[in-house]
Design an enzyme around this catalytic site. Structure first.
Site, PDB file in Angstrom:
ATOM      1  N   TYR A  52     -89.914 -15.079 -25.453  1.00  0.00           N
ATOM      2  CA  TYR A  52     -90.572 -15.839 -26.515  1.00  0.00           C
ATOM      3  C   TYR A  52     -90.058 -15.329 -27.847  1.00  0.00           C
ATOM      4  CZ  TYR A  52     -94.324 -18.974 -27.950  1.00  0.00           C
ATOM      5  OH  TYR A  52     -95.027 -20.038 -28.440  1.00  0.00           O
ATOM      6  N   GLU A  54     -90.624 -17.085 -31.620  1.00  0.00           N
ATOM      7  CA  GLU A  54     -90.794 -18.044 -32.709  1.00  0.00           C
ATOM      8  C   GLU A  54     -89.980 -17.615 -33.926  1.00  0.00           C
ATOM      9  OE1 GLU A  54     -94.992 -18.073 -33.293  1.00  0.00           O
ATOM     10  OE2 GLU A  54     -95.320 -19.737 -31.908  1.00  0.00           O
ATOM     11  N   ASP A 197     -78.202 -41.083 -35.803  1.00  0.00           N
ATOM     12  CA  ASP A 197     -78.619 -40.646 -34.478  1.00  0.00           C
ATOM     13  C   ASP A 197     -77.477 -40.969 -33.518  1.00  0.00           C
ATOM     14  OD1 ASP A 197     -79.653 -40.337 -31.933  1.00  0.00           O
ATOM     15  OD2 ASP A 197     -81.628 -41.115 -32.441  1.00  0.00           O
ATOM     16  N   THR A 223     -78.731 -35.812 -29.056  1.00  0.00           N
ATOM     17  CA  THR A 223     -79.157 -35.142 -27.833  1.00  0.00           C
ATOM     18  C   THR A 223     -77.928 -34.474 -27.232  1.00  0.00           C
ATOM     19  OG1 THR A 223     -78.863 -37.217 -26.634  1.00  0.00           O
ATOM     20  CG2 THR A 223     -81.102 -36.667 -27.352  1.00  0.00           C
ATOM     21  N   LYS A 226     -76.045 -36.511 -22.864  1.00  0.00           N
ATOM     22  CA  LYS A 226     -75.429 -37.803 -22.538  1.00  0.00           C
ATOM     23  C   LYS A 226     -73.912 -37.624 -22.464  1.00  0.00           C
ATOM     24  CE  LYS A 226     -79.293 -40.426 -24.503  1.00  0.00           C
ATOM     25  NZ  LYS A 226     -80.124 -39.417 -25.217  1.00  0.00           N
ATOM     26  N   ARG A 232     -80.526 -30.888 -21.143  1.00  0.00           N
ATOM     27  CA  ARG A 232     -81.409 -31.796 -21.870  1.00  0.00           C
ATOM     28  C   ARG A 232     -81.962 -31.082 -23.109  1.00  0.00           C
ATOM     29  NH1 ARG A 232     -82.291 -36.351 -19.359  1.00  0.00           N
ATOM     30  NH2 ARG A 232     -84.042 -36.839 -20.717  1.00  0.00           N
TER      31      ARG A 232
END
Length: 418
Positions: A52, A54, A197, A223, A226, A232
């Site tokens: 973790y 942040e 995008d 993204t 693709k 992902r």
């Protein structure tokens, strides 16, 4: 096939293995999907899922981040090199979350956003009424012309009419070249930010087979799963230092908590692969395959939206061509071991859950080694099946042909040979 996994939880193990086998046995034509390399899988399934942290490299709210800081920094630097940008945030969990963070960084609630209508190939996160983008912001749309192309003069008129704070270009279902420079001119004329995008066309852009938005867009989002052929997730990029600071704050603490370091590592690995010469060759073959695939349908008399494709995807008006809805086509082809998705077409009269069209993409099967001949075969088989939707004897023959093809082209596990 990807390596078999062994779990104490046999119920989940069985379902994962069934999905593994499905991916192996089906021709994958969903334009949003691809196959990652074994190296990307390893990174995504690594011990990094335990950590973790942040915040950002060198500025974490937790200790023990020296190694994940290094991983995230490498991912940032590789993204900047791939897309020729000065700043990159590699933390977004998905494209929609990335777009939400961009909205938060650039806009106030109820600001006007101008994006392509969903039925014309826009995305839910570009202003659709049931998305955050349409709920919290004043979303307006532009449309494709009667030929299924972007009409830049009409888009400019629309922008002058609605005075948007943000204009979005880059789409989930548009098969022609996007003129980012013209969009930039429109945005400047109305004093709007421009968001590109490029989730679907990031691969061709990296290979310089499609113009880059880097010199023109205020913010770029893509993204990573693709045509980029990675895990992902998503990344946000800009050349503006002040916008970069706003974007970082919008991602964390604005929309996300701790980064998914296993996914950031997997992104970094896929960026490494995209920097290799083999990736450029893959993108070239991708476009050659797509044009051959699309042209075969055109030769068969299918109504292809916007004509011959210039990227990895295209849509067919199946209601006009075959007298079927997109949902019917999706279901029929699924029984033949062909996976596609139903898709709305411009000015569609069917519901989004039914649609009058289907969308086809070549990214995944190009990764498995398909060339033009294989895509021509697939197009002919799909056309035959949809012209005789109730001919089960024919469908049985087609299914056998599909199985032969998938067995000849197993899922590729390594793209970069050591």
């Amino acid at each position: 096939m990807y390596k078999k996994i062994s779990l104490r939880d046999t119920e989940i193990e069985e379902l994962i293995e069934l999905e593994n086998q499905r991916q192996e046995d089906y021709v994958e034509l969903i334009a949003s999907e691809n196959y990652v390399s074994e190296d990307v899988l390893k990174a995504a399934g690594s011990c990094l899922t335990n950590k973790y942290g942040e915040g950002y490299p060198g500025k974490r709210y937790y200790g023990g981040c020296e190694y994940v800081d290094g991983i995230e920094t490498i991912a940032q630097e590789r993204a900047k090199k791939l897309f020729d940008v000065k700043y990159a945030n590699v933390q977004p969990y998905s494209g929609s979350v990335a777009n939400a963070a961009i909205f938060l960084s650039l806009l106030k609630p109820n600001d006007v956003v101008l994006g392509l209508d969903l039925s014309c190939g826009g995305h839910l996160s570009h202003g659709y009424k049931i998305s955050f983008s349409g709920i919290f912001y004043n979303a307006t749309t532009y449309f494709l012309d009667q030929n299924g192309h972007l009409d830049y003069d009409e888009i400019e008129k629309r922008a002058l009419e609605v005075k948007p704070k943000l204009i979005i270009c880059g789409y989930s279902n548009y098969s022609q070249i996007i003129d980012f420079e013209r969009f930039s001119q429109i945005a400047k004329k109305v004093n709007a930010y421009l968001l590109a995008d490029i989730s679907h066309i990031s691969g061709p852009i990296i290979a310089k087979l499609h113009p880059s938005p880097s010199p023109y867009a205020d913010v770029i989002m893509t993204t990573t799963h693709k045509t980029l052929r990675g895990t992902r997730g998503a990344i946000i990029m800009t050349n503006n230092e002040e916008l970069a600071k706003k974007i970082d704050r919008a991602v964390f603490p604005g929309y996300q908590g701790g980064p998914l370091f296993h996914q950031i590592a997997a992104k970094a690995v896929s960026f490494y692969e995209a920097l290799q010469p083999e990736f450029i060759e893959y993108q070239k073959q991708l476009l050659v395959n797509s044009k051959a695939f699309c042209q075969t349908f055109i030769n068969k008399g299918a109504k292809v939206i916007s004509g011959l494709t210039q990227n990895h995807l295209f849509s067919i008006d199946v209601k006009t061509t075959y007298g079927l809805t997109g949902k019917q086509c999706e279901d029929i082809l699924h029984t033949l071991n062909i996976t596609i998705n139903k898709n709305s077409i411009p000015f569609d009269t069917e519901k989004p859950t039914t649609t009058s069209g289907i969308r086809l993409g070549t990214a995944a099967m190009t990764s498995r080694g398909f060339k033009e001949d294989e895509f021509i075969i697939i197009a002919n088989l799909i056309d035959k099946a949809l012209r005789e939707p109730e001919n089960l004897i024919l469908h049985n023959v087609i299914r056998k042909e599909i199985v032969k093809l998938t067995h000849m082209f197993p899922i590729v596990r390594k793209y970069i040979e050591k």
